[in-house]
Design a protein around this motif. Structure first.
Motif, PDB file in Angstrom:
ATOM      1  N   TRP A   1       1.300 -12.736   7.911  1.00  0.00           N
ATOM      2  CA  TRP A   1       1.237 -11.311   8.107  1.00  0.00           C
ATOM      3  C   TRP A   1      -0.335 -11.278   8.453  1.00  0.00           C
ATOM      4  O   TRP A   1      -0.476 -10.172   9.159  1.00  0.00           O
ATOM      5  CB  TRP A   1       1.369 -10.598   6.626  1.00  0.00           C
ATOM      6  CG  TRP A   1       0.852  -9.242   6.367  1.00  0.00           C
ATOM      7  CD1 TRP A   1       1.347  -8.161   6.865  1.00  0.00           C
ATOM      8  CD2 TRP A   1      -0.478  -9.076   6.011  1.00  0.00           C
ATOM      9  NE1 TRP A   1       0.505  -7.162   6.748  1.00  0.00           N
ATOM     10  CE2 TRP A   1      -0.763  -7.771   6.219  1.00  0.00           C
ATOM     11  CE3 TRP A   1      -1.685  -9.990   5.766  1.00  0.00           C
ATOM     12  CZ2 TRP A   1      -1.992  -7.185   6.025  1.00  0.00           C
ATOM     13  CZ3 TRP A   1      -2.653  -9.131   5.359  1.00  0.00           C
ATOM     14  CH2 TRP A   1      -2.957  -7.708   5.428  1.00  0.00           C
TER      15      TRP A   1
ATOM     16  N   TYR B   1       7.183  -7.931   4.816  1.00  0.00           N
ATOM     17  CA  TYR B   1       7.407  -7.175   3.481  1.00  0.00           C
ATOM     18  C   TYR B   1       9.011  -7.328   3.031  1.00  0.00           C
ATOM     19  O   TYR B   1       9.183  -7.567   1.770  1.00  0.00           O
ATOM     20  CB  TYR B   1       7.292  -5.663   3.794  1.00  0.00           C
ATOM     21  CG  TYR B   1       5.845  -5.166   3.888  1.00  0.00           C
ATOM     22  CD1 TYR B   1       4.921  -5.853   4.219  1.00  0.00           C
ATOM     23  CD2 TYR B   1       5.712  -3.661   3.658  1.00  0.00           C
ATOM     24  CE1 TYR B   1       3.571  -5.319   4.061  1.00  0.00           C
ATOM     25  CE2 TYR B   1       4.442  -3.515   3.727  1.00  0.00           C
ATOM     26  CZ  TYR B   1       3.291  -4.086   3.911  1.00  0.00           C
ATOM     27  OH  TYR B   1       1.813  -3.484   3.848  1.00  0.00           O
TER      28      TYR B   1
ATOM     29  N   GLU C   1       9.600  -8.801  -0.403  1.00  0.00           N
ATOM     30  CA  GLU C   1      10.519  -8.276  -1.470  1.00  0.00           C
ATOM     31  C   GLU C   1      11.834  -9.173  -1.867  1.00  0.00           C
ATOM     32  O   GLU C   1      12.169  -9.221  -3.001  1.00  0.00           O
ATOM     33  CB  GLU C   1      11.473  -7.136  -0.576  1.00  0.00           C
ATOM     34  CG  GLU C   1      12.112  -6.227  -1.573  1.00  0.00           C
ATOM     35  CD  GLU C   1      11.381  -5.189  -2.357  1.00  0.00           C
ATOM     36  OE1 GLU C   1      11.991  -4.572  -3.321  1.00  0.00           O
ATOM     37  OE2 GLU C   1      10.189  -5.251  -2.358  1.00  0.00           O
TER      38      GLU C   1
ATOM     39  N   LEU D   1      -0.917  -5.064   1.132  1.00  0.00           N
ATOM     40  CA  LEU D   1      -0.551  -3.617   0.949  1.00  0.00           C
ATOM     41  C   LEU D   1      -1.697  -2.636   1.307  1.00  0.00           C
ATOM     42  O   LEU D   1      -1.817  -1.765   1.887  1.00  0.00           O
ATOM     43  CB  LEU D   1       0.114  -3.511  -0.215  1.00  0.00           C
ATOM     44  CG  LEU D   1       1.442  -4.267  -0.414  1.00  0.00           C
ATOM     45  CD1 LEU D   1       1.790  -4.277  -1.956  1.00  0.00           C
ATOM     46  CD2 LEU D   1       2.524  -3.545   0.458  1.00  0.00           C
TER      47      LEU D   1
ATOM     48  N   SER E   1      -0.632   0.516   2.867  1.00  0.00           N
ATOM     49  CA  SER E   1       0.752   0.975   2.383  1.00  0.00           C
ATOM     50  C   SER E   1       0.611   1.319   0.804  1.00  0.00           C
ATOM     51  O   SER E   1       1.795   1.787   0.552  1.00  0.00           O
ATOM     52  CB  SER E   1       1.671  -0.407   2.606  1.00  0.00           C
ATOM     53  OG  SER E   1       1.799  -0.803   3.908  1.00  0.00           O
TER      54      SER E   1
ATOM     55  N   LEU F   1       6.999   3.067   0.447  1.00  0.00           N
ATOM     56  CA  LEU F   1       6.849   1.810  -0.038  1.00  0.00           C
ATOM     57  C   LEU F   1       7.823   1.534  -1.158  1.00  0.00           C
ATOM     58  O   LEU F   1       8.637   0.614  -1.177  1.00  0.00           O
ATOM     59  CB  LEU F   1       5.189   1.597  -0.573  1.00  0.00           C
ATOM     60  CG  LEU F   1       5.349   0.105  -1.292  1.00  0.00           C
ATOM     61  CD1 LEU F   1       5.521  -1.057   0.000  1.00  0.00           C
ATOM     62  CD2 LEU F   1       3.878  -0.007  -1.682  1.00  0.00           C
TER      63      LEU F   1
ATOM     64  N   TYR G   1      10.871  -0.858  -0.384  1.00  0.00           N
ATOM     65  CA  TYR G   1      10.295  -2.145  -1.041  1.00  0.00           C
ATOM     66  C   TYR G   1       9.879  -1.623  -2.517  1.00  0.00           C
ATOM     67  O   TYR G   1       8.889  -2.006  -2.799  1.00  0.00           O
ATOM     68  CB  TYR G   1       9.131  -2.766  -0.300  1.00  0.00           C
ATOM     69  CG  TYR G   1       9.521  -2.931   1.480  1.00  0.00           C
ATOM     70  CD1 TYR G   1      10.336  -3.691   1.743  1.00  0.00           C
ATOM     71  CD2 TYR G   1       8.795  -1.903   2.266  1.00  0.00           C
ATOM     72  CE1 TYR G   1      10.430  -4.052   3.187  1.00  0.00           C
ATOM     73  CE2 TYR G   1       9.065  -2.220   3.585  1.00  0.00           C
ATOM     74  CZ  TYR G   1      10.056  -3.022   3.938  1.00  0.00           C
ATOM     75  OH  TYR G   1      10.076  -3.009   5.246  1.00  0.00           O
TER      76      TYR G   1
ATOM     77  N   LEU H   1       7.841  -4.735  -4.221  1.00  0.00           N
ATOM     78  CA  LEU H   1       6.586  -4.620  -3.950  1.00  0.00           C
ATOM     79  C   LEU H   1       5.630  -3.685  -4.443  1.00  0.00           C
ATOM     80  O   LEU H   1       4.550  -3.785  -4.709  1.00  0.00           O
ATOM     81  CB  LEU H   1       6.417  -4.797  -2.522  1.00  0.00           C
ATOM     82  CG  LEU H   1       6.260  -5.972  -1.364  1.00  0.00           C
ATOM     83  CD1 LEU H   1       6.331  -5.576   0.130  1.00  0.00           C
ATOM     84  CD2 LEU H   1       5.251  -6.635  -1.897  1.00  0.00           C
TER      85      LEU H   1
END
Length: 224
Positions: free
Chosen positions: A122, A149, A153, A180, A185, A191, A195, A198
């Protein structure tokens, strides 16, 4: 109780007071910021050497010439006269010295490393967005972000959260929170919907006492 029987402090466990040299990336972002976050979580006292971008060319030449980091990048962590580099290996290195935050057995240590390795993927994508390219940002947001993501998750379901190892906080949790944060995010309405695990990790991380104090403290570095 004698001093010999007192538990070692975090700084005693790692062998001293480190100096962390890293940029001030919008006050809250970047590879080195996750180390700042993790040090505060662990209660490690450290010298926070925040580098301004205007000073970087001269400092880079010095770092390369001195051998502190022949790759010519930050962060650099100096501890007891030795220099250590690369953010995720540094997280793992400090966690191992603390005998905490990395898992309690081989399977858990592997799992934390596995999640952290996806965070590295990432991070490679996120860095491409720093130049202000609209195309790079679009590629990151439509390809790397959802792919990573979704993987985070999935892995967060293994121990039923809120953290990577369930109720035990690890260095990988600091990394995921930082991802994040850097993506912007944390305040995204989508979000929690897309997810939820997360989102639960982010909320639980931000609520940890030492981290909560640091998140408030670092607001002073955010550009006005």
């Amino acid at each position: 109780m004698s001093s010999a029987s007192l538990p070692l402090t975090p700084n005693q466990l790692i062998g001293g007071t480190p100096t962390l040299t890293y940029f001030n990336v919008a006050g809250t972002k970047g590879r080195g910021e996750v180390l700042r976050l993790f040090f505060h979580e662990a209660g490690i006292a450290f010298v926070d050497n925040r580098v301004q971008f205007a000073d970087w060319p001269a400092l880079k030449a010095k770092i390369v010439a001195s051998g502190a980091n022949p790759f010519g990048s930050l962060p650099v962590l100096e501890l007891n006269g030795r220099n250590y580099t690369q953010s995720v290996p540094l997280l793992r290195f400090i966690a191992n010295k603390l005998r905490k935050y990395a898992g309690s057995n081989d399977d858990e240590r592997y799992f934390v490393d596995q999640v952290a390795d996806i965070y590295i993927d990432w991070r490679h994508s996120w860095v491409t967005t720093l130049g202000g390219s609209a195309e790079a940002l679009k590629t990151h947001q439509t390809e790397a972000l959802p792919r990573c993501y979704a993987a985070f998750e999935f892995f967060l379901a293994k121990y039923d959260g809120p953290f990577v190892l369930g109720t035990d906080f690890s260095y990988a949790d600091a990394a995921l929170y930082q991802a994040l944060n850097d993506d912007g995010s944390l305040e995204s309405a989508s979000l929690a919907a897309q997810y939820p695990r997360l989102k639960a990790l982010a909320d639980a991380t931000a609520a940890r006492p030492n981290i909560a104090k640091y998140l408030e403290f670092r607001k002073q570095y955010i550009p006005k």
